[in-house]
Scaffold this active site. Structure first.
Site, PDB file in Angstrom:
ATOM      1  N   ILE A 158       0.799  -1.225   0.000  1.00 39.29           N
ATOM      2  CA  ILE A 158       0.000   0.000   0.000  1.00 39.29           C
ATOM      3  C   ILE A 158       0.832   1.276   0.000  1.00 39.29           C
ATOM      4  O   ILE A 158       0.284   2.367  -0.159  1.00 39.29           O
ATOM      5  CB  ILE A 158      -0.986   0.027   1.193  1.00 39.29           C
ATOM      6  N   GLY A 159       2.139   1.162   0.137  1.00 37.05           N
ATOM      7  CA  GLY A 159       2.953   2.367   0.120  1.00 37.05           C
ATOM      8  C   GLY A 159       4.427   2.052   0.070  1.00 37.05           C
ATOM      9  O   GLY A 159       4.865   0.982   0.510  1.00 37.05           O
ATOM     10  N   GLY A 181       8.357   4.184   0.405  1.00 36.29           N
ATOM     11  CA  GLY A 181       9.136   5.403   0.592  1.00 36.29           C
ATOM     12  C   GLY A 181      10.605   5.138   0.396  1.00 36.29           C
ATOM     13  O   GLY A 181      10.991   4.073  -0.122  1.00 36.29           O
ATOM     14  N   VAL A 225       5.222  -0.302   3.018  1.00 35.60           N
ATOM     15  CA  VAL A 225       4.086  -0.523   3.914  1.00 35.60           C
ATOM     16  C   VAL A 225       3.114  -1.500   3.255  1.00 35.60           C
ATOM     17  O   VAL A 225       2.729  -1.324   2.090  1.00 35.60           O
ATOM     18  CB  VAL A 225       3.371   0.800   4.242  1.00 35.60           C
ATOM     19  N   LYS A 233       4.821  -1.932   8.452  1.00 41.12           N
ATOM     20  CA  LYS A 233       5.822  -1.059   7.850  1.00 41.12           C
ATOM     21  C   LYS A 233       7.167  -1.761   7.917  1.00 41.12           C
ATOM     22  O   LYS A 233       7.725  -1.980   8.991  1.00 41.12           O
ATOM     23  CB  LYS A 233       5.871   0.281   8.592  1.00 41.12           C
ATOM     24  N   ASP A 251       9.230  16.321  11.145  1.00 37.44           N
ATOM     25  CA  ASP A 251       9.103  15.886   9.749  1.00 37.44           C
ATOM     26  C   ASP A 251       7.707  16.138   9.192  1.00 37.44           C
ATOM     27  O   ASP A 251       7.179  15.328   8.430  1.00 37.44           O
ATOM     28  CB  ASP A 251       9.455  14.400   9.629  1.00 37.44           C
TER      29      ASP A 251
END
Length: 275
Positions: free
Chosen positions: A19-20, A22, A27, A42, A139
Site C-alpha cells: 500500500i505504500g 518510501g 508498507v 511497515k 518531519d
C-alpha cells in the site's frame, strides 16, 4: 523475504497487498490470522548493512514515541517484529490518501478545507508538545498527513521524532525534509550550525505545509531573499493566511509563534469559503 505478499509474517500477519513505498520503507496491508483485524506493516529496507542499526533505531524510536500516546491524529502502534535482516512495525491501518497525493490529483486545498486539516494538525502537535518531555516531530510535510474518508487526518512516520532534552546543546544529526523542515534542523557538511531543535521546528513545518497545500510548491523553493508578500500574484490567498505562514516560517525561532495554541487561534479566523 523479497516477496512477502500472500505470506505470513511473525506467525500471525497475513500480507494482503502493498500500500505504500518510501525511501527506506515499504508498507503492507495485512490481516491478523488470530483475530481477523486489519493492520499496516511497515517494513524498513536497506541495501547497505551499515544502515541496519540506524533503521532499527528509527523504528524503535517510532515505537517508543507512539506506544503510550493517545490522540485522534496519532496512529496506534502495536509491535516491532524482527526477522533476520527485516524489521516490521505493526501499526493501525489507515484508509485514506496522503495530502501530497491529494494535491497532485485534485489540486490545492480551499481555505475552508485547509482550516479543517490544520486545526487537527495543531491539536495533535499541542498534545505532543505538552508531554513531559515534549515530543518534537521534525518531519511535518503533506506526504506525512493522511486524509481519511470521513475528513479526519492522521500523522504518520515518526522515525525522526525525538523527546526534547535540555541537557544537550545540539542534535547529533541533520534530519528533516528539505523544503519543509526548519533551518535549524540542518547544519553544514561538518554538522556545524545544528541546534537542539525544540517545538518551534514543528511550528516552522506547519507554515511550510500550509504553503504547499495552498500552492503545490515547497516554500523554500520560492522564498529566497524576498518576503512572502512578494508572491501575492503567485500565492493567491487571504492576507491573513500569508501573515500566519510568514510568522510560522521566520528563520529565527524566537520570532515564530511559540506554541500551537497560538497558531490554532489565528487559523480559526480563516473560516472563509473557497480559495
Amino acid at each position: 523475504m523479497a516477496d512477502i505478499i500472500n505470506n505470513i509474517v511473525g506467525g500471525r500477519y497475513y500480507i494482503l497487498e502493498l500500500i505504500g513505498r518510501g525511501g527506506s520503507a515499504i508498507v503492507y496491508k495485512a490481516r491478523d490470522i488470530h483475530n481477523g483485524g486489519i493492520y499496516a506493516l511497515k517494513k524498513y529496507i536497506t541495501s547497505d548493512p551499515a544502515n541496519r542499526k540506524r533503521l532499527l533505531e528509527g523504528m524503535e524510536r517510532e515505537l517508543e514515541v507512539l506506544k503510550n500516546c493517545t490522540h485522534p491524529v496519532l496512529p496506534k502502534i502495536f509491535d516491532l517484529i524482527k526477522i533476520e535482516d527485516a524489521f516490521f512495525l505493526v501499526m493501525e491501518y489507515i484508509d485514506g490518501i496522503d495530502l501530497k497525493k491529494y494535491v497532485d490529483e485534485y489540486g490545492t486545498l480551499s481555505t475552508k478545507m485547509l482550516v479543517k486539516v490544520m486545526e487537527q494538525v495543531c491539536s495533535g502537535f499541542y498534545y505532543l508538545h505538552s508531554l513531559s518531555p515534549a515530543i518534537v516531530y521534525r518531519d511535518l510535510k503533506p506526504a506525512n498527513i493522511i486524509l481519511c474518508k470521513d475528513g479526519r487526518i492522521k500523522l504518520i512516520d515518526f522515525g525522526i521524532a525525538k523527546r526534547y532534552r535540555t541537557d544537550i546543546d545540539v542534535d547529533k544529526l541533520a534530519l528533516g525534509s528539505k523544503g519543509f523542515a526548519a533551518p535549524e534542523q540542518f547544519g553544514d557538511s561538518k554538522g556545524k550550525g545544528l541546534y537542539n531543535t525544540d517545538i518551534r521546528a514543528d511550528i516552522y513545518g506547519i507554515g511550510t505545509t500550509m504553503y504547499y497545500l495552498k500552492t503545490s510548491k515547497t516554500y523554500n523553493s520560492v522564498q529566497g531573499s524576498k518576503s512572502l508578500y512578494s508572491f501575492k500574484d503567485y500565492f493567491k490567498t487571504s492576507h491573513k493566511l500569508r501573515k500566519i505562514i510568514k510568522k510560522c516560517t521566520r528563520n529565527n525561532p524566537d520570532l515564530r509563534y511559540q506554541s500551537c495554541i497560538e497558531i490554532l487561534c489565528s487559523i480559526k479566523t480563516l473560516h472563509i469559503i473557497g480559495k
